[in-house]
Design a protein around this motif. Structure first.
Motif, PDB file in Angstrom:
ATOM      1  N   ALA A 137      21.419  37.254  39.603  1.00  0.00           N
ATOM      2  CA  ALA A 137      22.740  37.497  39.022  1.00  0.00           C
ATOM      3  C   ALA A 137      23.298  38.838  39.492  1.00  0.00           C
ATOM      4  O   ALA A 137      24.481  38.962  39.833  1.00  0.00           O
ATOM      5  N   LYS A 138      22.435  39.852  39.517  1.00  0.00           N
ATOM      6  CA  LYS A 138      22.859  41.166  39.999  1.00  0.00           C
ATOM      7  C   LYS A 138      23.217  41.108  41.475  1.00  0.00           C
ATOM      8  O   LYS A 138      24.227  41.682  41.910  1.00  0.00           O
ATOM      9  N   LEU A 139      22.403  40.380  42.247  1.00  0.00           N
ATOM     10  CA  LEU A 139      22.666  40.233  43.674  1.00  0.00           C
ATOM     11  C   LEU A 139      23.999  39.523  43.908  1.00  0.00           C
ATOM     12  O   LEU A 139      24.769  39.895  44.809  1.00  0.00           O
ATOM     13  N   SER A 140      24.288  38.528  43.103  1.00  0.00           N
ATOM     14  CA  SER A 140      25.556  37.803  43.236  1.00  0.00           C
ATOM     15  C   SER A 140      26.748  38.701  42.929  1.00  0.00           C
ATOM     16  O   SER A 140      27.790  38.621  43.587  1.00  0.00           O
ATOM     17  N   ARG A 141      26.588  39.565  41.915  1.00  0.00           N
ATOM     18  CA  ARG A 141      27.683  40.490  41.581  1.00  0.00           C
ATOM     19  C   ARG A 141      27.917  41.480  42.722  1.00  0.00           C
ATOM     20  O   ARG A 141      29.062  41.760  43.078  1.00  0.00           O
ATOM     21  N   LEU A 142      26.850  42.006  43.292  1.00  0.00           N
ATOM     22  CA  LEU A 142      26.993  42.969  44.380  1.00  0.00           C
ATOM     23  C   LEU A 142      27.587  42.325  45.619  1.00  0.00           C
ATOM     24  O   LEU A 142      28.400  42.939  46.333  1.00  0.00           O
ATOM     25  N   ALA A 143      27.200  41.082  45.892  1.00  0.00           N
ATOM     26  CA  ALA A 143      27.664  40.392  47.102  1.00  0.00           C
ATOM     27  C   ALA A 143      28.996  39.683  46.897  1.00  0.00           C
ATOM     28  O   ALA A 143      29.585  39.194  47.861  1.00  0.00           O
TER      29      ALA A 143
END
Length: 352
Positions: A189-195
């Motif tokens: 989820a964090k990776l999706s927000r950053l990307a």
């Protein structure tokens, strides 16, 4: 239909066609620009995925190194593997396990192997059988080369970051520390927000590919990713690459980055559910379209005004000349048409 009316309709048709073409061109250009932005964003997400993976493995490797390079810890583990007469000649794995519990970090899965790679103790589970640990490619690499190794383990439910560090006395191995950190939905989820994209894991399950950490992904994308697993796994560049997935009459582009797992094929995949249709109709596009439509309406009004001052009076002059020449003097229009009317009246007067 009168020739003047027909001329008006033709002029309006030209204006309408030009407006439609301009709007279509603006929407097409916006769509291409949106696709380009989406592809750039997906490409950038590959770098974010790689950095996140490297950072997670680096932190885990540092924790493993802190254990393996601790002389007191290494000595304790080594001494515990000496048969103890008080224990009937058995080794003291229980005390090592208790020590490992106090030294592990958070939810890390911690394992200790002896110098040959056999498991001494384990805190937590990575979904691998005890005997298979010794023959794991990452473990074999660390044993044969006596160096720290990091990578990924995949099990039936998810993924683990793995760091292996040899415990050495000089150049002699005393054992191996393995730390495995479970990768959670929160990480993705964090990776999706950053990307600014949806990031999921696609792994080869033998009979077919499985899509994991995809709680927010539409089911049709799950099926599409599983159907294109060969193309996703074919990306060899560690930085990742673009893959076009055919969905009916259109291509949906995703960014696939191979996962460094020696067990089976897997890839981190970034895609944008909102951009798969190539829509570029943002506020700026609608302002441009509104401007084009407004210009088209203005052009149509200009055509009408020009028609009322030229074509309509000209049609009235022709009609009056053919039916009632006395009505010629009543024709109104622009300055040019009034001049034509006056010249026509002079010509008729000279002909009498």
């Amino acid at each position: 239909m009168k020739p003047a009316t027909l001329a008006l309709l033709k002029a309006w048709s030209i204006v309408a066609a030009g407006t439609v073409l301009a709007v279509a061109g603006a929407l097409w250009n916006a769509k291409i620009a949106a696709q380009a932005r989406s592809l750039d964003r997906l490409a950038a997400s590959g770098g974010i995925e790689r950095d996140a993976q490297e950072q997670a493995l680096e932190v885990l490797q540092l924790r493993a190194q802190a254990l393996a390079d601790d002389p007191a810890f290494v000595d304790y583990v080594t001494q515990s593997q000496v048969p103890d007469p008080k224990l009937g000649g058995a080794v003291d794995n229980l005390s090592v396990s208790d020590l490992l519990k106090t030294r592990r970090h958070g939810d890390d899965v911690a394992l200790l192997l002896d110098a040959e790679g056999a498991q001494i103790t384990a805190i937590g589970s990575v979904g691998k059988e005890r005997q298979s640990i010794q023959h794991d490619p990452l473990v074999i690499e660390s044993i044969t080369q006596l160096k720290p190794v990091q990578g990924v383990w995949l099990d039936g439910d998810g993924m683990f970051w793995v760091a292996i560090h040899p415990m050495l006395r000089g150049r002699t191995p005393q054992g191996y520390v393995i730390l495995a950190e479970p990768v959670t939905d929160a990480f993705f989820a964090k990776l999706s927000r950053l990307a600014h994209s949806d990031v999921v894991l696609v792994a080869d399950g033998g009979k077919g590919a499985s899509v994991r950490y995809a709680s927010g992904l539409d089911i049709r994308f799950n099926e599409l990713l599983a159907a294109h697993r060969d193309a996703l796994f074919a990306v060899a560049d560690s930085a990742g690459g673009m893959v076009a997935m055919r969905d009916g009459a259109r291509d949906i582009h995703v960014w696939a980055m191979p996962v460094s797992s020696n067990q089976r094929h897997a890839a981190l995949v970034a895609l944008d559910q909102r951009a798969d249709l190539g829509e570029g109709r943002d506020a700026a596009t609608w302002r441009l379209v509104s401007g084009i439509l407004g210009f088209g309406v203005l052009a149509a009004l200009c055509v009408l005004l020009a028609w009322r001052s030229t074509w309509q009076p000209l049609g009235q002059l022709v009609h009056a000349f053919d039916t009632d020449k006395a009505a010629i003097a009543k024709v109104r229009g622009g300055a040019l048409m009034r001049d034509v009317r006056d010249r026509m009246l002079l010509l008729l007067k000279a002909m009498r």
